[in-house]
Design an enzyme around this catalytic site. Structure first.
Site, PDB file in Angstrom:
ATOM      1  N   ARG A 192     -40.795  78.648  55.418  1.00 44.77           N
ATOM      2  CA  ARG A 192     -40.254  77.907  54.239  1.00 44.77           C
ATOM      3  C   ARG A 192     -38.922  78.228  53.880  1.00 44.77           C
ATOM      4  O   ARG A 192     -38.389  78.931  54.826  1.00 44.77           O
ATOM      5  CB  ARG A 192     -40.982  78.047  52.862  1.00 44.77           C
ATOM      6  CG  ARG A 192     -41.822  79.451  52.774  1.00 44.77           C
ATOM      7  CD  ARG A 192     -41.119  80.599  52.687  1.00 44.77           C
ATOM      8  NE  ARG A 192     -39.957  80.478  51.437  1.00 44.77           N
ATOM      9  CZ  ARG A 192     -38.657  81.127  51.637  1.00 44.77           C
ATOM     10  NH1 ARG A 192     -38.380  81.952  52.175  1.00 44.77           N
ATOM     11  NH2 ARG A 192     -37.849  81.016  50.438  1.00 44.77           N
ATOM     12  N   GLY A 193     -38.291  77.487  52.911  1.00 42.73           N
ATOM     13  CA  GLY A 193     -36.873  77.547  52.808  1.00 42.73           C
ATOM     14  C   GLY A 193     -36.090  76.664  53.621  1.00 42.73           C
ATOM     15  O   GLY A 193     -36.337  76.297  54.561  1.00 42.73           O
ATOM     16  N   ALA A 194     -34.864  75.877  52.798  1.00 42.02           N
ATOM     17  CA  ALA A 194     -34.484  74.598  53.513  1.00 42.02           C
ATOM     18  C   ALA A 194     -33.853  74.900  54.958  1.00 42.02           C
ATOM     19  O   ALA A 194     -34.490  74.171  55.857  1.00 42.02           O
ATOM     20  CB  ALA A 194     -33.391  74.259  52.660  1.00 42.02           C
ATOM     21  N   ARG A 226     -42.549  67.780  53.438  1.00 39.79           N
ATOM     22  CA  ARG A 226     -42.057  68.403  51.950  1.00 39.79           C
ATOM     23  C   ARG A 226     -40.893  67.578  51.590  1.00 39.79           C
ATOM     24  O   ARG A 226     -39.969  67.341  52.625  1.00 39.79           O
ATOM     25  CB  ARG A 226     -41.615  70.036  52.099  1.00 39.79           C
ATOM     26  CG  ARG A 226     -43.012  70.905  52.550  1.00 39.79           C
ATOM     27  CD  ARG A 226     -42.481  72.318  52.287  1.00 39.79           C
ATOM     28  NE  ARG A 226     -42.306  72.666  50.674  1.00 39.79           N
ATOM     29  CZ  ARG A 226     -41.894  73.903  50.356  1.00 39.79           C
ATOM     30  NH1 ARG A 226     -41.324  74.677  50.991  1.00 39.79           N
ATOM     31  NH2 ARG A 226     -41.731  74.172  49.080  1.00 39.79           N
ATOM     32  N   GLN A 260     -41.683  84.060  45.783  1.00 39.90           N
ATOM     33  CA  GLN A 260     -40.819  84.502  46.852  1.00 39.90           C
ATOM     34  C   GLN A 260     -39.853  85.486  46.381  1.00 39.90           C
ATOM     35  O   GLN A 260     -39.564  86.329  47.485  1.00 39.90           O
ATOM     36  CB  GLN A 260     -40.241  82.991  47.299  1.00 39.90           C
ATOM     37  CG  GLN A 260     -40.959  81.832  47.734  1.00 39.90           C
ATOM     38  CD  GLN A 260     -41.349  80.986  46.797  1.00 39.90           C
ATOM     39  OE1 GLN A 260     -41.745  81.311  45.679  1.00 39.90           O
ATOM     40  NE2 GLN A 260     -41.623  79.614  47.296  1.00 39.90           N
ATOM     41  N   ASP A 275     -31.760  73.916  48.126  1.00 37.52           N
ATOM     42  CA  ASP A 275     -32.685  73.053  48.917  1.00 37.52           C
ATOM     43  C   ASP A 275     -32.175  71.679  49.039  1.00 37.52           C
ATOM     44  O   ASP A 275     -32.508  71.018  50.146  1.00 37.52           O
ATOM     45  CB  ASP A 275     -34.309  73.040  48.244  1.00 37.52           C
ATOM     46  CG  ASP A 275     -34.649  74.403  48.116  1.00 37.52           C
ATOM     47  OD1 ASP A 275     -35.403  75.076  49.279  1.00 37.52           O
ATOM     48  OD2 ASP A 275     -34.538  74.847  47.161  1.00 37.52           O
ATOM     49  N   LYS A 290     -35.114  76.406  43.734  1.00 38.32           N
ATOM     50  CA  LYS A 290     -36.514  76.665  43.296  1.00 38.32           C
ATOM     51  C   LYS A 290     -36.559  76.589  41.552  1.00 38.32           C
ATOM     52  O   LYS A 290     -35.651  77.160  41.011  1.00 38.32           O
ATOM     53  CB  LYS A 290     -36.644  78.152  43.816  1.00 38.32           C
ATOM     54  CG  LYS A 290     -38.032  78.517  43.470  1.00 38.32           C
ATOM     55  CD  LYS A 290     -39.322  77.788  43.769  1.00 38.32           C
ATOM     56  CE  LYS A 290     -39.070  77.627  45.244  1.00 38.32           C
ATOM     57  NZ  LYS A 290     -40.063  76.448  45.698  1.00 38.32           N
TER      58      LYS A 290
HETATM   59  O1  MRU Z   1     -40.420  76.277  48.288  1.00 40.32           O
HETATM   60  P1  MRU Z   1     -39.531  77.242  49.447  1.00 40.32           P
HETATM   61  O2  MRU Z   1     -40.126  78.745  49.529  1.00 40.32           O
HETATM   62  O3  MRU Z   1     -39.421  76.484  50.645  1.00 40.32           O
HETATM   63  O4  MRU Z   1     -38.222  77.144  48.565  1.00 40.32           O
HETATM   64  C1  MRU Z   1     -37.163  77.530  49.206  1.00 40.32           C
HETATM   65  C2  MRU Z   1     -36.417  78.704  48.372  1.00 40.32           C
HETATM   66  O5  MRU Z   1     -36.805  79.697  48.714  1.00 40.32           O
HETATM   67  C3  MRU Z   1     -35.103  78.249  47.578  1.00 40.32           C
HETATM   68  O6  MRU Z   1     -35.405  77.254  46.667  1.00 40.32           O
HETATM   69  C4  MRU Z   1     -34.018  78.900  48.126  1.00 40.32           C
HETATM   70  O7  MRU Z   1     -33.371  79.234  46.943  1.00 40.32           O
HETATM   71  C5  MRU Z   1     -33.239  77.752  48.979  1.00 40.32           C
HETATM   72  S1  MRU Z   1     -33.532  77.882  50.559  1.00 40.32           S
HETATM   73  C6  MRU Z   1     -32.325  78.763  51.322  1.00 40.32           C
END
Ligand code: MRU
Length: 365
Positions: free
Chosen positions: A54-56, A95, A208, A249, A260
Site C-alpha cells: 500500500r502507499g501511493a 484501488r 498505518q 495519494d 489518508k
Molecule cells: O490506504 P493506504 O495505506 O494505501 O494509504 C496510503 C497512505 O498511507 C497515505 O495516505 C500516505 O500518507 C500517502 S502514500 C505516500
C-alpha cells in the site's frame, strides 16, 4: 531502510528468479515479518487490493511489475492489444485514489507500444518497472534533500531544541520503495544530527500510523510517540507541534491534496494554530490533468468491518476483535481532500512549490 539492521526495499525481483516479484506483507507488520511472492498479474492485483502493499508510490511500482507479469504469461495465440488493454483496466481498478497506479500503468503502456513481439514487450515492461522503482527511490531521496531545510530552520529558531513534527498515516519507506515521502526529510534531519521527535497519528481504521510509521521510526532510531487521531489539535494549541508533514495519494493540478482520512482535520487545526503544513510527494502523485481535487478525486470506500473491528497482537498471534455492537452500521471512507489553501508548500523531487496551479505546472517542465 532497515529492519532489524538489515537493509530492505518494499519490493524487489527475486534473486535468480526474474519471474517472481517479492514484497513485504504489510498487513502483518509490526507483529510478523513475511515476504510474499507475486508470480501473476492476479497476485499483484490482490496484493494491491488487500493492502499487502500500500502507499501511493509503492502501489504504482507494484502495478508496473503487474503489467510485466501479465505479459510474461501471454502466448502467441493471445490477441495482444485486447489482452494489454484488459491488464491495464484490471490493475487500474484495484484501488481508486492513488494516481500513481494510473501513472505507472500508463507509463508501461506507452513504453511497450513500439515493441513488436510479446517477448520484446515483456522485456521492456520489466525494464520500465525496474526503472520506475529506481526513480521512486531517487525521488524520495531528493524529497528529503528538498524538505530538510524546513526542519533545519525551525531547529535553528529553537536554538537546537527538539523539533516536533506531526505526521498522519504512513508516508514512510513502507509506502514507497525506500526513504518515504513525508519521512524522508525526517530521516535526513536525524542523520544530520538535528534533534527531532515525531508525533505519529495512529490513523484509524487500519492504523498505518501506529503499526507502520511508528515501527519504521523505531527501526531507524527516531524518537516518536503514537497518539490517538484526535490528539493533534490539543498538542498544537499547547505549542507541542512545530510543523506537520504528510504524504499524498493524489494531488490535483490546483494543489488540493488527497491523503489518508483525517488529514484534512489536521490541516484545519494547523491553520488555526499557525503551524506550517507541508505535503511531501513525488510528481507521480500529482494528477496534472485534474483541476479541482475537492470535486473530482475519487475517494475509496472500504469494507465497514475495518471500522467495526481492530487488529492487534495477542497470545503470539494477530487477533481481530469487534469494537462496536454487532448491528451498528459503519462507514469507511479511506481518504479526504485538504484544500490547497491550507497547504504551506508541496515538497517534491523537483523542488518546493506553493500549492497552486501556476507553481505546480512549473514542476512539470
Ligand atoms: O490506504 P493506504 O495505506 O494505501 O494509504 C496510503 C497512505 O498511507 C497515505 O495516505 C500516505 O500518507 C500517502 S502514500 C505516500
Amino acid at each position: 531502510m532497515h529492519i532489524n539492521g538489515k537493509h530492505y526495499h518494499t519490493i524487489w525481483v527475486k534473486e535468480n528468479d526474474p519471474k517472481t516479484i517479492q514484497v513485504i506483507d504489510q498487513r502483518l507488520l509490526p507483529f510478523e515479518f513475511k515476504i510474499r511472492d507475486l508470480k501473476t498479474i492476479a497476485d499483484t492485483f490482490i496484493a494491491i487490493k488487500d493492502m499487502c502493499v500500500r502507499g501511493a508510490p509503492l502501489i504504482g511500482v507494484t502495478a508496473a511489475y503487474g503489467m510485466y507479469l501479465g505479459l510474461l504469461h501471454l502466448n502467441e495465440k493471445d490477441n495482444l492489444t485486447t489482452k494489454i488493454n484488459e491488464f491495464s483496466q484490471y490493475l487500474k481498478s484495484s484501488r481508486p485514489t492513488a494516481v500513481n497506479l494510473k501513472f505507472a500503468v500508463d507509463l508501461v503502456l506507452d513504453k511497450i507500444k513500439s515493441a513488436k513481439s510479446i517477448n520484446e514487450k515483456t522485456k521492456v515492461a520489466f525494464e520500465i518497472a525496474n526503472q520506475l522503482k529506481q526513480d521512486e527511490i531517487e525521488n524520495c531521496k531528493k524529497i528529503g534533500k528538498n524538505g530538510v531545510r524546513f526542519i533545519q530552520e525551525i531547529s535553528k529558531a529553537k536554538k537546537g531544541e527538539t523539533v516536533n513534527i506531526l505526521t498522519h498515516c504512513n508516508a514512510g519507506w513502507l509506502a514507497c520503495v525506500d526513504y518515504g515521502t513525508a519521512t524522508s526529510p525526517m530521516y535526513l534531519a536525524h542523520e544530520k544530527g538535528i534533534k527531532i521527535h515525531v508525533w505519529v497519528d495512529e490513523t484509524r481504521p487500519r492504523n498505518q500510523g501506529a503499526r507502520l510509521t511508528a515501527y519504521e521510526l523505531e527501526q531507524q532510531g527516531i524518537p516518536h510517540t503514537v497518539i490517538a487521531d484526535n490528539t493533534g489539535g490539543l498538542l498544537m494549541q499547547k505549542g507541542m507541534v512545530d510543523m506537520v508533514i504528510v504524504g499524498s495519494d493524489r494531488t490535483s493540478a490546483n494543489g488540493d491534496v488527497a491523503n489518508k482520512i483525517g488529514t484534512y482535520l489536521k490541516a484545519l487545526a494547523a491553520h488555526d494554530n499557525n503551524i506550517p503544513f507541508y505535503v511531501a510527494l513525488p510528481l507521480s502523485t500529482i494528477d496534472f490533468e485534474m483541476e479541482d481535487g475537492i470535486k473530482n478525486i475519487p475517494i475509496e470506500q472500504r469494507d465497514p468491518d475495518e471500522v467495526k473491528y481492530v487488529e492487534g497482537w495477542n497470545n503470539d498471534e494477530i487477533t481481530r476483535v469487534r469494537i462496536t455492537s454487532e448491528n451498528s452500521p459503519a462507514l469507511n471512507y479511506g481518504f479526504d481532500v485538504t484544500p490547497a489553501k491550507y497547504v504551506t508548500a508541496l515538497i517534491t523531487e523537483k523542488g518546493v512549490a506553493k500549492a497552486n496551479m501556476n507553481d505546480i505546472e512549473k514542476l512539470n517542465k
